[in-house]
Design a protein around this motif. Sequence first.
Motif, PDB file in Angstrom:
ATOM      1  N   TYR A 101       0.839  -1.202   0.000  1.00 27.74           N
ATOM      2  CA  TYR A 101       0.000   0.000   0.000  1.00 27.74           C
ATOM      3  C   TYR A 101       0.874   1.252   0.000  1.00 27.74           C
ATOM      4  O   TYR A 101       0.566   2.239  -0.652  1.00 27.74           O
ATOM      5  CB  TYR A 101      -0.938   0.010   1.210  1.00 27.74           C
ATOM      6  N   ALA A 102       1.960   1.197   0.740  1.00 28.29           N
ATOM      7  CA  ALA A 102       2.867   2.342   0.781  1.00 28.29           C
ATOM      8  C   ALA A 102       3.409   2.616  -0.626  1.00 28.29           C
ATOM      9  O   ALA A 102       3.431   3.762  -1.091  1.00 28.29           O
ATOM     10  CB  ALA A 102       4.001   2.085   1.773  1.00 28.29           C
ATOM     11  N   SER A 103       3.810   1.562  -1.319  1.00 30.83           N
ATOM     12  CA  SER A 103       4.330   1.756  -2.680  1.00 30.83           C
ATOM     13  C   SER A 103       3.259   2.318  -3.597  1.00 30.83           C
ATOM     14  O   SER A 103       3.539   3.158  -4.456  1.00 30.83           O
ATOM     15  CB  SER A 103       4.788   0.425  -3.294  1.00 30.83           C
ATOM     16  N   ARG A 104       2.046   1.844  -3.390  1.00 38.92           N
ATOM     17  CA  ARG A 104       0.967   2.343  -4.253  1.00 38.92           C
ATOM     18  C   ARG A 104       0.702   3.820  -4.009  1.00 38.92           C
ATOM     19  O   ARG A 104       0.454   4.582  -4.946  1.00 38.92           O
ATOM     20  CB  ARG A 104      -0.292   1.502  -4.042  1.00 38.92           C
ATOM     21  N   LEU A 105       0.751   4.217  -2.744  1.00 40.78           N
ATOM     22  CA  LEU A 105       0.556   5.640  -2.452  1.00 40.78           C
ATOM     23  C   LEU A 105       1.679   6.464  -3.075  1.00 40.78           C
ATOM     24  O   LEU A 105       1.454   7.548  -3.603  1.00 40.78           O
ATOM     25  CB  LEU A 105       0.520   5.868  -0.929  1.00 40.78           C
ATOM     26  N   ALA A 106       2.879   5.907  -3.006  1.00 33.20           N
ATOM     27  CA  ALA A 106       4.028   6.627  -3.562  1.00 33.20           C
ATOM     28  C   ALA A 106       3.836   6.837  -5.059  1.00 33.20           C
ATOM     29  O   ALA A 106       4.027   7.933  -5.593  1.00 33.20           O
ATOM     30  CB  ALA A 106       5.314   5.853  -3.289  1.00 33.20           C
ATOM     31  N   LYS A 107       3.423   5.788  -5.731  1.00 36.25           N
ATOM     32  CA  LYS A 107       3.235   5.886  -7.179  1.00 36.25           C
ATOM     33  C   LYS A 107       2.114   6.861  -7.526  1.00 36.25           C
ATOM     34  O   LYS A 107       2.222   7.663  -8.431  1.00 36.25           O
ATOM     35  CB  LYS A 107       2.865   4.500  -7.746  1.00 36.25           C
ATOM     36  N   GLU A 108       1.030   6.754  -6.765  1.00 36.89           N
ATOM     37  CA  GLU A 108      -0.122   7.592  -7.073  1.00 36.89           C
ATOM     38  C   GLU A 108       0.190   9.071  -6.799  1.00 36.89           C
ATOM     39  O   GLU A 108      -0.194   9.943  -7.574  1.00 36.89           O
ATOM     40  CB  GLU A 108      -1.322   7.120  -6.250  1.00 36.89           C
ATOM     41  N   GLY A 109       0.874   9.305  -5.698  1.00 33.15           N
ATOM     42  CA  GLY A 109       1.232  10.686  -5.350  1.00 33.15           C
ATOM     43  C   GLY A 109       2.062  11.314  -6.455  1.00 33.15           C
ATOM     44  O   GLY A 109       1.887  12.478  -6.827  1.00 33.15           O
ATOM     45  N   LYS A 110       2.952  10.517  -6.983  1.00 27.95           N
ATOM     46  CA  LYS A 110       3.835  11.009  -8.041  1.00 27.95           C
ATOM     47  C   LYS A 110       3.051  11.205  -9.348  1.00 27.95           C
ATOM     48  O   LYS A 110       3.087  12.259  -9.967  1.00 27.95           O
ATOM     49  CB  LYS A 110       4.961  10.002  -8.238  1.00 27.95           C
ATOM     50  N   SER A 111       2.307  10.177  -9.735  1.00 27.54           N
ATOM     51  CA  SER A 111       1.704  10.267 -11.056  1.00 27.54           C
ATOM     52  C   SER A 111       0.503  11.214 -11.098  1.00 27.54           C
ATOM     53  O   SER A 111       0.307  11.906 -12.093  1.00 27.54           O
ATOM     54  CB  SER A 111       1.343   8.879 -11.597  1.00 27.54           C
ATOM     55  N   ARG A 112      -0.258  11.292 -10.009  1.00 28.74           N
ATOM     56  CA  ARG A 112      -1.437  12.168 -10.063  1.00 28.74           C
ATOM     57  C   ARG A 112      -1.149  13.600  -9.633  1.00 28.74           C
ATOM     58  O   ARG A 112      -1.796  14.536 -10.084  1.00 28.74           O
ATOM     59  CB  ARG A 112      -2.545  11.622  -9.162  1.00 28.74           C
ATOM     60  N   PHE A 113      -0.221  13.734  -8.683  1.00 26.07           N
ATOM     61  CA  PHE A 113      -0.044  15.066  -8.106  1.00 26.07           C
ATOM     62  C   PHE A 113       1.373  15.612  -8.231  1.00 26.07           C
ATOM     63  O   PHE A 113       1.675  16.678  -7.725  1.00 26.07           O
ATOM     64  CB  PHE A 113      -0.454  15.046  -6.630  1.00 26.07           C
ATOM     65  N   GLY A 114       2.237  14.842  -8.865  1.00 27.28           N
ATOM     66  CA  GLY A 114       3.608  15.308  -9.028  1.00 27.28           C
ATOM     67  C   GLY A 114       4.381  15.405  -7.727  1.00 27.28           C
ATOM     68  O   GLY A 114       5.391  16.109  -7.652  1.00 27.28           O
ATOM     69  N   LEU A 115       3.896  14.756  -6.703  1.00 25.34           N
ATOM     70  CA  LEU A 115       4.660  14.742  -5.448  1.00 25.34           C
ATOM     71  C   LEU A 115       5.949  13.962  -5.665  1.00 25.34           C
ATOM     72  O   LEU A 115       5.967  12.968  -6.398  1.00 25.34           O
ATOM     73  CB  LEU A 115       3.850  14.037  -4.353  1.00 25.34           C
ATOM     74  N   GLU A 116       7.010  14.383  -5.025  1.00 28.62           N
ATOM     75  CA  GLU A 116       8.249  13.618  -5.092  1.00 28.62           C
ATOM     76  C   GLU A 116       8.238  12.666  -3.910  1.00 28.62           C
ATOM     77  O   GLU A 116       8.531  13.048  -2.780  1.00 28.62           O
ATOM     78  CB  GLU A 116       9.467  14.556  -5.059  1.00 28.62           C
ATOM     79  N   THR A 117       7.836  11.438  -4.175  1.00 23.87           N
ATOM     80  CA  THR A 117       7.572  10.508  -3.077  1.00 23.87           C
ATOM     81  C   THR A 117       8.703   9.511  -2.869  1.00 23.87           C
ATOM     82  O   THR A 117       9.434   9.173  -3.790  1.00 23.87           O
ATOM     83  CB  THR A 117       6.301   9.689  -3.384  1.00 23.87           C
ATOM     84  N   MET A 118       8.791   9.024  -1.655  1.00 24.35           N
ATOM     85  CA  MET A 118       9.657   7.876  -1.371  1.00 24.35           C
ATOM     86  C   MET A 118       9.001   7.009  -0.304  1.00 24.35           C
ATOM     87  O   MET A 118       8.222   7.486   0.512  1.00 24.35           O
ATOM     88  CB  MET A 118      11.040   8.323  -0.889  1.00 24.35           C
ATOM     89  N   VAL A 119       9.322   5.730  -0.375  1.00 22.52           N
ATOM     90  CA  VAL A 119       8.779   4.796   0.600  1.00 22.52           C
ATOM     91  C   VAL A 119       9.874   4.515   1.616  1.00 22.52           C
ATOM     92  O   VAL A 119      11.042   4.425   1.252  1.00 22.52           O
ATOM     93  CB  VAL A 119       8.368   3.505  -0.142  1.00 22.52           C
ATOM     94  N   ALA A 120       9.524   4.404   2.887  1.00 20.52           N
ATOM     95  CA  ALA A 120      10.564   4.155   3.892  1.00 20.52           C
ATOM     96  C   ALA A 120      10.126   3.099   4.900  1.00 20.52           C
ATOM     97  O   ALA A 120       9.042   3.184   5.476  1.00 20.52           O
ATOM     98  CB  ALA A 120      10.914   5.452   4.614  1.00 20.52           C
ATOM     99  N   ASP A 121      10.974   2.129   5.079  1.00 21.87           N
ATOM    100  CA  ASP A 121      10.794   1.110   6.105  1.00 21.87           C
ATOM    101  C   ASP A 121      11.058   1.784   7.452  1.00 21.87           C
ATOM    102  O   ASP A 121      12.128   2.360   7.654  1.00 21.87           O
ATOM    103  CB  ASP A 121      11.827   0.000   5.842  1.00 21.87           C
ATOM    104  N   LEU A 122      10.092   1.713   8.352  1.00 20.02           N
ATOM    105  CA  LEU A 122      10.251   2.411   9.634  1.00 20.02           C
ATOM    106  C   LEU A 122      11.522   2.020  10.367  1.00 20.02           C
ATOM    107  O   LEU A 122      12.099   2.788  11.120  1.00 20.02           O
ATOM    108  CB  LEU A 122       9.035   2.140  10.533  1.00 20.02           C
ATOM    109  N   GLU A 123      11.942   0.797  10.116  1.00 19.00           N
ATOM    110  CA  GLU A 123      13.111   0.270  10.792  1.00 19.00           C
ATOM    111  C   GLU A 123      14.407   0.949  10.358  1.00 19.00           C
ATOM    112  O   GLU A 123      15.408   0.903  11.046  1.00 19.00           O
ATOM    113  CB  GLU A 123      13.188  -1.199  10.371  1.00 19.00           C
TER     114      GLU A 123
END
Length: 691
Positions: A79-101
């Motif tokens: 889900y995190a990856s999907r949000l990252a992709k969607e944020g980028k493709s729909r809104f041009g956000l510069e997204t990254m996914v991060a493992d909390l650890e």
Amino acid sequence: AQLDTLDIVVLAVILLGTAAYFTKGKVWGVTKDPYASSFANANGGAKAGKTRNIIEKMEESGKNCVIFYGSQTGTAEDYASRLAKEGKSRFGLETMVADLEEYDYDNLDSFPEDKVAMFVLATYGEGEPTDNAVDFYEFITAEEPSFTNSNDPPLGNLTYVAFGLGNNTYEHYNSMVRNVDKALEKFGAHRVGEAGEGDDGAGTMEEDFLAWKDPMWAALAEKMGLEEREAVYEPIFGITERENLTKDSPEVYLGEPNKMHLEGTAKGPFNAHNPYIAPIAESKELFNVKDRNCLHLEVDISGSNLSYQTGDHIAIWPTNPGQEVDEMLNILDLKDKQDTVISVKALEPTAKVPFPTPTTYDAIIRYHLEIGAPVSRQFLGTLAAFAPDESIKAEMVKLGSDKDYFHDKISKNHYNISRTLSVVSNGQKWSNIPFSAFIEGLTKLQPRYYSISSSSLVQPKKISVTAVVENQLIPGRSDPFKGVATNYLLALKQKQNGEPNPEAFGLTYELMGPRNKYDGIHVPVHVRHSNFKLPSDPTKPIILVGPGTGVAPMRGFVQERAKQAESGETVGKTILFFGCRKRSEDFLYESEWEEYKKVLGDKFELVTAFSREGSKKVYVQHRLKERSKEINELLQQKAYIYVCGDAANMAREVNTVLGQIIAEQRGVPESKGEEIVKNMRAANQYQEDVW
Ligand code: FAD
């Protein structure tokens, strides 16, 4: 009050990590990325020498949106990856996914005001954080977290959104996201939109996620002044064909899980990153009925440094069936390129390639992607852009946006991705989809867990597995739905026993594995330690409730006690409640119980419930109720009670019945009975291994 009666179903596997969230046997993804460690260095994970400072990381990679995930079984990570992709493709956000650890949190108080943090947090077991989120959870829910600065409020600059993955059959439903959200607010952070909650218990996780994210995006767009644009697919992984290599080149991965396996130097430690290719010493059928199968396997670990303890789990790494691999290659028009060698590279410094390369399309599809799994509605929306023609595209858009239509056409039929594409296009090939979309959009093929059904005292180097084969008739669909791992095991068993028609169920598998490395009936495995354990004092009485394959670990327990008795130890009363449909069909290990009885005498009792023999359905919980007096007495003698098997119904009912028994027998109100059961759980006197 409703919720109180739901304080029930719990995995006993809590601390150690991996068991999947299941909805009636439906896998919610599984272990953490088994390749993460081997690829983290190459792909920019926070390994040695990498920063643990998220703000620095975002700055240096030009990001303004980080999506943190706390994931146990891979779903939150997806889900995190999907949000990252969607944020980028729909809104041009510069997204990254991060493992909390992989990051520190004490500087969240200097998180820049113009950036946003997203938290996608699964709740695990009895309200716990996932393994990778333990430190974060402890930090953020502390009375006074030690933030770096002395801002007041500490997180006044932090804008965040939150989504939780939980299961309403657990008492502490979505407690992870609830508690984190509360803590963030308490320290002054600003949440955008609602804190979403997905419910695996109701089977609505995906739809809950979809329903949460659209208003969230709208609110975030407004808050950050983002402009929505037409979503264009941007690959995260780049694929290059390696013309100088063939599938026979020694450096090409044909399904080997890592470099050691490729080079033939596989050695331990064997774990979720590195399976042991174990010989199956023996395999047989346990049911006496035509259309249902239950396998008993003996997995030989003597050639490895693997060990297990009674009550642990074994993970089996499956292979996708040949027909499904072919269908996938076919519908994607990759049949001609099946063995073409490709390299896959992350185009994004924060992304990780989920398998080793160079490899082939065939190997990726066969060994690394969950191609049989339920299809994500959102993914169909993404693929619409690559439809072979406009009308197919329109149909994909409709499926992607209309929940009921999607259910009716796709999920109700248990279609997987290739079947879905094929049904929608009426067999026309989808030649335009970049293959990277599948690497990004499908879950990695996950190992499946099985409760070990032998005792390590009796057979320390051989692990028994008791697995029922997933084979369901789906109304309205001509062929049955077949589970990935169990049908693979069935095929191995058929081959091992030279059974006449190994393709009886219409599936063929590469049973020899990559480069024939699994020849001679081998299967990749690792062992996962669990907390489902006999009392250390064998004189303690135990009550075992294990209907169906839930009997697996109970067999190990009884075996162990018989062995102890044989060696002259005193063992306590051992009472096993077993249930199945019919004595003549699916009574697992029927003759073995008699053997144990010979050794254990009146210390062992088997109580059976056959649901399809009489006019009334009788289940284990009814039998427990009939034995109220004795159960209560045993519990008062500090008996341990163990429940294994179906989480959704059986385990909950057993919990409820136990509360009733205690209330009735001790003359206390039912609420008190429930409380006593709760305390038993907290004291490990009541243990569950449910799925
Ligand atoms: P999968 O392919 O994974 O399918 C499983 C289910 O997912 C299906 O029944 C279906 O409901 C859903 N599903 C999959 N694909 C689709 C689709 N395209 N559309 C719709 N729905 C779909 N099992 C045992 O038999 N014995 C055990 O001792 C045992 N112990 C376990 C212990 C633990 C801790 C856990 C977590 C699970 C245990 N299981 C056990 C369950 C086991 O891990 C597997 O889930 C089970 O064998 C099914 O695996 P599979 O690959 O054959 O099926």
